[in-house]
Design a protein around this motif. Structure first.
Motif, PDB file in Angstrom:
ATOM      1  N   TYR A 285       0.848  -1.184   0.000  1.00  0.00           N
ATOM      2  CA  TYR A 285       0.000   0.000   0.000  1.00  0.00           C
ATOM      3  C   TYR A 285       0.886   1.238   0.000  1.00  0.00           C
ATOM      4  N   THR A 286       0.631   2.141  -0.930  1.00  0.00           N
ATOM      5  CA  THR A 286       1.455   3.342  -1.099  1.00  0.00           C
ATOM      6  C   THR A 286       0.588   4.567  -0.907  1.00  0.00           C
ATOM      7  N   PRO A 287       0.578   5.156   0.281  1.00  0.00           N
ATOM      8  CA  PRO A 287      -0.263   6.331   0.514  1.00  0.00           C
ATOM      9  C   PRO A 287       0.325   7.565  -0.167  1.00  0.00           C
ATOM     10  N   PHE A 288      -0.489   8.572  -0.293  1.00  0.00           N
ATOM     11  CA  PHE A 288      -0.025   9.834  -0.845  1.00  0.00           C
ATOM     12  C   PHE A 288       0.939  10.499   0.139  1.00  0.00           C
ATOM     13  N   LYS A 289       1.919  11.196  -0.431  1.00  0.00           N
ATOM     14  CA  LYS A 289       2.874  11.958   0.373  1.00  0.00           C
ATOM     15  C   LYS A 289       2.843  13.416  -0.051  1.00  0.00           C
ATOM     16  N   ALA A 290       3.174  14.267   0.872  1.00  0.00           N
ATOM     17  CA  ALA A 290       3.263  15.686   0.556  1.00  0.00           C
ATOM     18  C   ALA A 290       4.390  15.924  -0.444  1.00  0.00           C
ATOM     19  N   PHE A 291       4.212  16.931  -1.264  1.00  0.00           N
ATOM     20  CA  PHE A 291       5.256  17.265  -2.223  1.00  0.00           C
ATOM     21  C   PHE A 291       6.489  17.740  -1.451  1.00  0.00           C
ATOM     22  N   PRO A 292       7.687  17.214  -1.784  1.00  0.00           N
ATOM     23  CA  PRO A 292       8.885  17.557  -0.997  1.00  0.00           C
ATOM     24  C   PRO A 292       9.266  19.035  -1.130  1.00  0.00           C
ATOM     25  N   SER A 293      10.102  19.466  -0.233  1.00  0.00           N
ATOM     26  CA  SER A 293      10.533  20.862  -0.222  1.00  0.00           C
ATOM     27  C   SER A 293      11.663  21.132  -1.198  1.00  0.00           C
ATOM     28  N   ALA A 294      12.207  20.101  -1.817  1.00  0.00           N
ATOM     29  CA  ALA A 294      13.226  20.247  -2.861  1.00  0.00           C
ATOM     30  C   ALA A 294      12.650  19.718  -4.174  1.00  0.00           C
ATOM     31  N   ASP A 295      13.349  20.035  -5.269  1.00  0.00           N
ATOM     32  CA  ASP A 295      12.911  19.505  -6.559  1.00  0.00           C
ATOM     33  C   ASP A 295      12.782  17.988  -6.480  1.00  0.00           C
ATOM     34  N   PHE A 296      11.771  17.479  -7.164  1.00  0.00           N
ATOM     35  CA  PHE A 296      11.474  16.047  -7.084  1.00  0.00           C
ATOM     36  C   PHE A 296      11.659  15.413  -8.463  1.00  0.00           C
ATOM     37  N   THR A 297      12.381  14.301  -8.510  1.00  0.00           N
ATOM     38  CA  THR A 297      12.592  13.560  -9.754  1.00  0.00           C
ATOM     39  C   THR A 297      12.026  12.164  -9.620  1.00  0.00           C
ATOM     40  N   MET A 298      11.174  11.784 -10.550  1.00  0.00           N
ATOM     41  CA  MET A 298      10.764  10.383 -10.623  1.00  0.00           C
ATOM     42  C   MET A 298      11.419   9.784 -11.860  1.00  0.00           C
ATOM     43  N   GLN A 299      11.959   8.573 -11.673  1.00  0.00           N
ATOM     44  CA  GLN A 299      12.670   7.969 -12.782  1.00  0.00           C
ATOM     45  C   GLN A 299      12.661   6.451 -12.649  1.00  0.00           C
ATOM     46  N   ASN A 300      12.818   5.807 -13.806  1.00  0.00           N
ATOM     47  CA  ASN A 300      13.086   4.378 -13.847  1.00  0.00           C
ATOM     48  C   ASN A 300      14.394   4.191 -14.603  1.00  0.00           C
ATOM     49  N   LYS A 301      14.630   3.050 -15.202  1.00  0.00           N
ATOM     50  CA  LYS A 301      15.895   2.825 -15.908  1.00  0.00           C
ATOM     51  C   LYS A 301      15.972   3.576 -17.232  1.00  0.00           C
ATOM     52  N   LEU A 302      14.811   4.033 -17.731  1.00  0.00           N
ATOM     53  CA  LEU A 302      14.777   4.592 -19.078  1.00  0.00           C
ATOM     54  C   LEU A 302      14.479   6.080 -19.128  1.00  0.00           C
ATOM     55  N   VAL A 303      13.652   6.576 -18.214  1.00  0.00           N
ATOM     56  CA  VAL A 303      13.152   7.943 -18.302  1.00  0.00           C
ATOM     57  C   VAL A 303      13.217   8.606 -16.935  1.00  0.00           C
ATOM     58  N   SER A 304      13.474   9.898 -16.941  1.00  0.00           N
ATOM     59  CA  SER A 304      13.337  10.662 -15.703  1.00  0.00           C
ATOM     60  C   SER A 304      12.570  11.942 -15.992  1.00  0.00           C
ATOM     61  N   LEU A 305      11.842  12.398 -14.971  1.00  0.00           N
ATOM     62  CA  LEU A 305      11.062  13.613 -15.070  1.00  0.00           C
ATOM     63  C   LEU A 305      11.247  14.385 -13.769  1.00  0.00           C
ATOM     64  N   THR A 306      11.656  15.637 -13.883  1.00  0.00           N
ATOM     65  CA  THR A 306      11.955  16.441 -12.696  1.00  0.00           C
ATOM     66  C   THR A 306      10.936  17.562 -12.556  1.00  0.00           C
ATOM     67  N   PHE A 307      10.495  17.806 -11.297  1.00  0.00           N
ATOM     68  CA  PHE A 307       9.486  18.813 -10.989  1.00  0.00           C
ATOM     69  C   PHE A 307      10.076  19.883 -10.087  1.00  0.00           C
ATOM     70  N   ASP A 308       9.675  21.103 -10.334  1.00  0.00           N
ATOM     71  CA  ASP A 308      10.123  22.237  -9.537  1.00  0.00           C
ATOM     72  C   ASP A 308       9.380  22.253  -8.197  1.00  0.00           C
ATOM     73  N   HIS A 309      10.106  22.415  -7.105  1.00  0.00           N
ATOM     74  CA  HIS A 309       9.477  22.334  -5.784  1.00  0.00           C
ATOM     75  C   HIS A 309       8.628  23.561  -5.450  1.00  0.00           C
ATOM     76  N   ILE A 310       8.840  24.655  -6.199  1.00  0.00           N
ATOM     77  CA  ILE A 310       8.055  25.868  -5.930  1.00  0.00           C
ATOM     78  C   ILE A 310       6.753  25.857  -6.728  1.00  0.00           C
ATOM     79  N   THR A 311       6.868  25.659  -8.045  1.00  0.00           N
ATOM     80  CA  THR A 311       5.671  25.694  -8.896  1.00  0.00           C
ATOM     81  C   THR A 311       4.927  24.370  -8.898  1.00  0.00           C
ATOM     82  N   LYS A 312       5.597  23.280  -8.481  1.00  0.00           N
ATOM     83  CA  LYS A 312       5.036  21.925  -8.507  1.00  0.00           C
ATOM     84  C   LYS A 312       4.789  21.453  -9.938  1.00  0.00           C
ATOM     85  N   GLN A 313       5.442  22.081 -10.890  1.00  0.00           N
ATOM     86  CA  GLN A 313       5.265  21.713 -12.294  1.00  0.00           C
ATOM     87  C   GLN A 313       6.545  21.093 -12.844  1.00  0.00           C
ATOM     88  N   VAL A 314       6.395  20.287 -13.889  1.00  0.00           N
ATOM     89  CA  VAL A 314       7.541  19.620 -14.487  1.00  0.00           C
ATOM     90  C   VAL A 314       8.491  20.662 -15.068  1.00  0.00           C
TER      91      VAL A 314
END
Length: 1009
Positions: A575-604
């Motif tokens: 079970y994976t509950p929702f987490k608050a958006f971190p206070s630093a830039d957030f990157t989600m990635q796997n072995k092939l792709v990464s996507l980074t989000f700005d911690h201020i605007t919350k946008q990619v």
């Protein structure tokens, strides 16, 4: 060999005894022209929308004439009676959805009379599809299907004389090059249409270039896809003042000289002027005039009586030196005369999008109008292909019953392709009717698929329980998975290659046991249903709190794979509950792709392809234009409406992220964004090479009394120099240039709407400097553009408060179950790669998007061991793997003919090479296919047909046209092979088939189980 054709001959012979003459249809049946004169081909016709202001049923029966005075059954009744009176009269009919209904109501005596009219060419079928389909919002698979449905009806009831020779797209709002290519492959000799951009039309009129040869696939299919095309001078109506529909108000031909209102000389002079006004814009000796319009000829006598007089008195002027000759004719007869001129015609190799009827009226809004219906049509196409495949694979002496069940969805989908259906340009009650028809088709196909599963699943004698589709999982709603502890999924793969898919099911609980077809545990993840999803009014009555997520891999081609799910015990570590958006830039990635989000605007802010270390800035925003609120009194006051897109500014308003949160799990990572009346999820699955963007928009806020057009804009650093690319109906790619038209110098008056194009499955931009291509794929048809360099924008939803005065008579203001604005959810898929590698990526993802595995499920009381013992848990429909560049476009059971034995079964098989010539170094090579690839039945013979499966290819002899060379046409680098009849050799094998880029081969196969 061909039992289907033999069966047709038997049916036709039964009715032949009552016919007064042998067939004289086709070009031999045309009324004679006069060689030394200007021949005016008068074409009596009606244009019968398969739903628009009224539903299909209301139009057919003449119900709700308070909305529009139209009754199709009376039109056909009246026209037939007039044609029977006079062998010289002609009439064309187009929409087989209506004609088939009328035909089924007639007795055999009337049918014989109509067959006589068709055999003599007096009643001619034009186009021959179930409807006159839209060309912007339609997928090529559905276009082919709806034409096959109509063409085979004509074949079965009228043989060769029912075969259309001309395509007739007089009312659609822009025209696709892919549509022309498909028409050529259907075997048509010509195409005529009514609408094109006003600037384009003016140029063509001035240059006498209203007729030309359209090159439907210049880079791949070459001359095979060329089609003689004509633009109709008066749209599809008669010259001004010469509409003799009952109640039109135009003056009749009053030819009694004793009358004070005698007007023959005046009317003849007026008509001859109309003839000369038209003829000066055409290059040939003949012209064609359309004598009819929407739902006309309910009283055909008024039309024909005046036309008879017009022909008589205009032709009488020939004794005084007039060079004009009028005759009853058809578009096919006109085409035949044009062909015999043997002149060299100009060519065209681009399309007719976007269509503008005036400076501020670009018909580009309908590319997105009614996005929920557009999504439902695309989803229904997927189900229809599954239904047809399982009907064929699972057929065992039950073809008549099961195939008739398929017909419900086939006909509903045929209706839905109409240019006022999937286009979104109908009244709301009509849109509701289209959706209801599709829903009924689903239910009918559930019966068909369950009959197939009763053959495919049992290992012994026990029948499996009936399985159901869960069609609302996109809003986390499914009664079975929500309410039962043990559920069996049968996942069917409609592709001809192994397929992987991610499954998301609405559930209650957090701990489950999920088992594969082998009995092995499948890793899963459980995440909460979002509060935004719970607000969707259509979820009323559902209580799913979570979503169960897992991946299925290696689903066999045309195969089934079993998944067992039951509520489990123990820890809830998945079970994976929702987490608050971190206070630093957030990157989600796997072995092939990464996507980074700005911690201020919350946008990619950045995307990277990790395989090749290709990184670009990427900024995505939800935005909206305000629709122009005009009164339509003049062009400059044109409102944005169901057809027209007209923003009141070139810069949309940005929608600000109010809150954001994340999901981090082993199988999927997500970033959720919440806006005032919208939300988004960026989703990255394990080992995926693309990013999924799920958008949810609505209810669109209109509290400020302004309509809004919502877009998703992707900003990159790529320098595309004003060039971008969109697909044509899901097939070939078209290059687009901002503020540019290939065939005329554009005066751009609407810099946003005038650069919008239909995006049926993908849009991309390229930059050679970093060797990068950024592609966005869609799950439904949408309008899109690259309005500024580095940008891609796609319109996802629109809600407007004004009508644009093109006939629909109501604003595009859809509401949901709660009476508020409609909430719509859809997906985009983002791909970043090199230009060279991108073709393979977007072709494969695009194929998967419209042919996704389908889940059928049921709750069970037995335990897993019992199910796995009693039933097959993996089934494959192929015994030979297909080449990676080949797709099984169609596998469709032909309902047995009543006069042929049930043991003689036939099916339509279409195979397509789905890469363009030169698109990919390997995938664009010719492919060799063994037709005897199917595992559940044995093919005993095959005949190659035209694309509509209504004529043997060896019998096709299309008119040939001389075309002005363009100087930049690529040579097709291979020799084309055409197989006519495939016979078994001494070892019982059929010859192999070669498919070249973009080639579709259609066969009728004989098979036994």
């Amino acid at each position: 060999m061909d039992v289907y054709i033999l069966g047709l001959l038997l049916v036709f012979c039964l009715g032949a005894q009552a016919r007064p003459s042998q067939p004289e249809c086709g070009y031999d049946s045309c009324n004679p022209i006069k060689e030394d004169m200007l021949n005016v081909h008068l074409v009596p016709h009606t244009h019968d929308d398969v739903g628009w202001l009224k539903t299909v049923d209301q139009y057919y029966y003449g119900d709700r004439n308070d909305i529009q005075n139209a009754g199709v059954q009376y039109i056909i009744d009246s026209v037939v009676q007039e044609l029977l009176k006079d062998p010289s009269k002609r009439f064309i009919y187009v929409e087989i959805a209506f004609f088939a209904r009328w035909w089924r109501e007639q007795d055999e005596a009337m049918r014989d009379q109509v067959r006589m009219l068709v055999n003599q060419g007096r009643l001619e079928f034009i186009l021959g599809g179930w409807c006159m389909n839209d060309e912007a919002s339609t997928h090529y698979n559905a276009i082919i299907d709806q034409h096959t449905l109509g063409l085979r009806f004509l074949s079965e009831n009228f043989a060769e004389c029912g075969r259309p020779r001309t395509a007739w797209q007089v009312d659609p709002f822009g025209h696709s090059r892919e549509q022309a290519s498909l028409f050529a492959q259907l075997g048509y000799d010509s195409l005529f249409f009514g609408r094109l951009d006003y600037q384009d039309k003016n140029k063509r009129l001035n240059e006498s270039n209203m007729e030309f040869v359209w090159k439907g696939s210049p880079n791949s299919l070459g001359e095979t896809a060329n089609l003689f095309t004509g633009v109709l001078f008066n749209g599809y109506g008669p010259p001004g003042g010469f509409n003799w529909n009952q109640g039109s108000g135009d003056d009749p031909m009053m030819d009694d000289k004793r009358l004070h209102d005698y007007n023959v000389e005046k009317r003849v002079d007026e008509f001859l002027k109309a003839v000369q006004d038209q003829a000066k814009h055409y290059r040939s000796r003949d012209i064609m005039m359309t004598m009819g319009s929407d739902f006309e000829y309910q009283n055909a006598h008024t039309w024909y009586k005046n036309l008879d007089k017009l022909i008589h008195y205009v032709n009488a002027r020939q004794q005084n030196g007039s060079g004009v000759n009028l005759l009853y004719s058809t578009p096919s007869c006109y085409t035949f005369q044009q062909n015999h001129l043997n002149q060299i015609w100009n060519g065209k190799d681009d399309d007719f999008f976007p269509y503008a009827s005036s400076a501020h009226t670009f018909w580009t809004g309908y590319f997105t109008s009614r996005p929920a219906l557009k999504g439902y049509v695309r989803q229904s196409n997927n189900y229809l292909q599954v239904c047809k495949q399982l009907d064929t694979i699972g057929n065992y002496r039950t073809g008549w019953m099961t195939s008739s069940g398929v017909e419900v969805l086939k006909e509903a989908m045929g209706v839905a392709q109409h240019h006022d259906a999937v286009s979104g340009t109908e009244k709301q009650h009509v849109a509701n009717d289209y959706a209801e028809r599709l829903s009924n088709g689903y239910k009918s196909c559930e019966n068909v698929t369950n009959m197939a599963l009763k053959r495919l699943l049992p290992r012994f004698q026990q029948e499996p329980p009936n399985l159901q589709f869960c069609t609302l999982t996109n809003i986390s709603k499914c009664e079975i998975t929500e309410n039962y502890d043990k559920v069996v999924l049968e996942v069917y793969n409609p592709l001809g290659v192994d397929s992987d898919t991610w499954v998301r099911l609405p559930v209650n609980g957090t701990v489950f046991d999920v088992f594969s077809f082998t009995g092995d545990a499948i890793p899963y993840q459980v995440i909460p249903v979002t509060s935004e999803t719970k607000k969707i009014p259509e979820r009323k009555g559902t209580y799913a709190q979570n979503e169960l997520i897992f991946q299925l891999t290696g689903i066999s081609p045309l195969g089934l794979q079993t998944v067992w799910i039951q509520k489990g015990k123990g820890d809830n570590s998945s079970y994976t509950p929702f987490k608050a958006f971190p206070s630093a830039d957030f990157t989600m990635q796997n072995k092939l792709v990464s996507l980074t989000f700005d911690h201020i605007t919350k946008q990619v802010k950045e995307m990277e392809n990790l395989q090749i270390s290709l990184k670009i800035p990427l900024h995505q925003k939800l935005m909206h234009y305000f629709g122009f609120s005009g009164n339509n009194s003049k062009d400059e006051f044109r409102a944005s409406g169901a057809y027209c897109f007209r923003p009141n500014s070139t810069e949309p308003k940005t929608m600000m992220v109010q809150s954001a949160y994340i999901v981090q799990g082993d199988l999927v990572q997500e970033v959720h964004q919440v806006f005032p009346w919208a939300s988004q999820v960026f989703r990255l699955y394990k080992d995926a090479n693309n990013v999924e963007v799920e958008w949810t928009v609505g209810p669109i806020d209109i509290s400020d009394k302004s309509g809004k057009e919502v877009i998703s804009r992707y900003d990159t650093s790529l320098q595309n120099g004003g060039v971008f690319y969109t697909d044509a109906n899901g097939r070939e790619i078209q290059e687009r240039k901002r503020n540019y038209r290939k065939t005329w110098n554009l005066n751009q008056t609407e810099p946003v709407a005038g650069n919008y194009y239909p995006v049926n499955s993908r849009i991309f931009i390229r930059d050679p400097a970093p060797d990068a291509q950024f592609t966005v794929l869609t799950d439904r048809s949408q309008g899109g553009s690259s309005v500024n360099d580095g940008q891609i924008e796609l319109m996802v939803h629109r809600r407007l408060l004004h009508d644009d005065s093109f006939g629909v008579g109501e604003p595009l203001n859809e509401t949901g179950a709660d009476g508020k604005g409609l909430v719509v959810r859809g997906k985009h898929y983002l791909v970043l790669d090199t230009i060279k590698n991108s073709a393979r990526q977007h072709r494969l993802i695009g194929l998967w998007l419209y042919r996704q595995p389908v889940i059928m499920l049921t709750n069970v009381s037995m335990d897993r061991e019992q199910w796995y013992t009693q039933f097959n848990t993996q089934v494959s429909g192929l015994n030979t793997l297909l080449p990676e560049n080949v797709h099984i476009l169609t596998l469709e059971m032909i309902p047995p003919n009543p006069l042929t034995p049930i043991s003689l079964r036939q099916a339509i098989v279409r195979l397509e090479h789905f890469y363009e010539n030169g698109e990919d170094e390997e995938m664009s090579k010719p492919a060799i296919v063994d037709l005897q690839m199917f595992g559940f039945f044995n093919i005993t013979g095959a005949v190659e047909m035209t694309l509509g499966a209504n004529m043997m290819l060896k019998d096709l002899n299309r008119l040939q046209w001389r075309v002005m060379p363009s100087g930049d046409e690529p040579a097709i680098p291979y020799e084309r092979q055409t197989y006519r009849e495939l016979k078994l050799d001494s070892k019982g094998k059929l010859p192999q088939i070669t498919l070249n880029p973009m080639e579709i081969k259609t066969f009728i196969i004989d098979f036994n189980g």
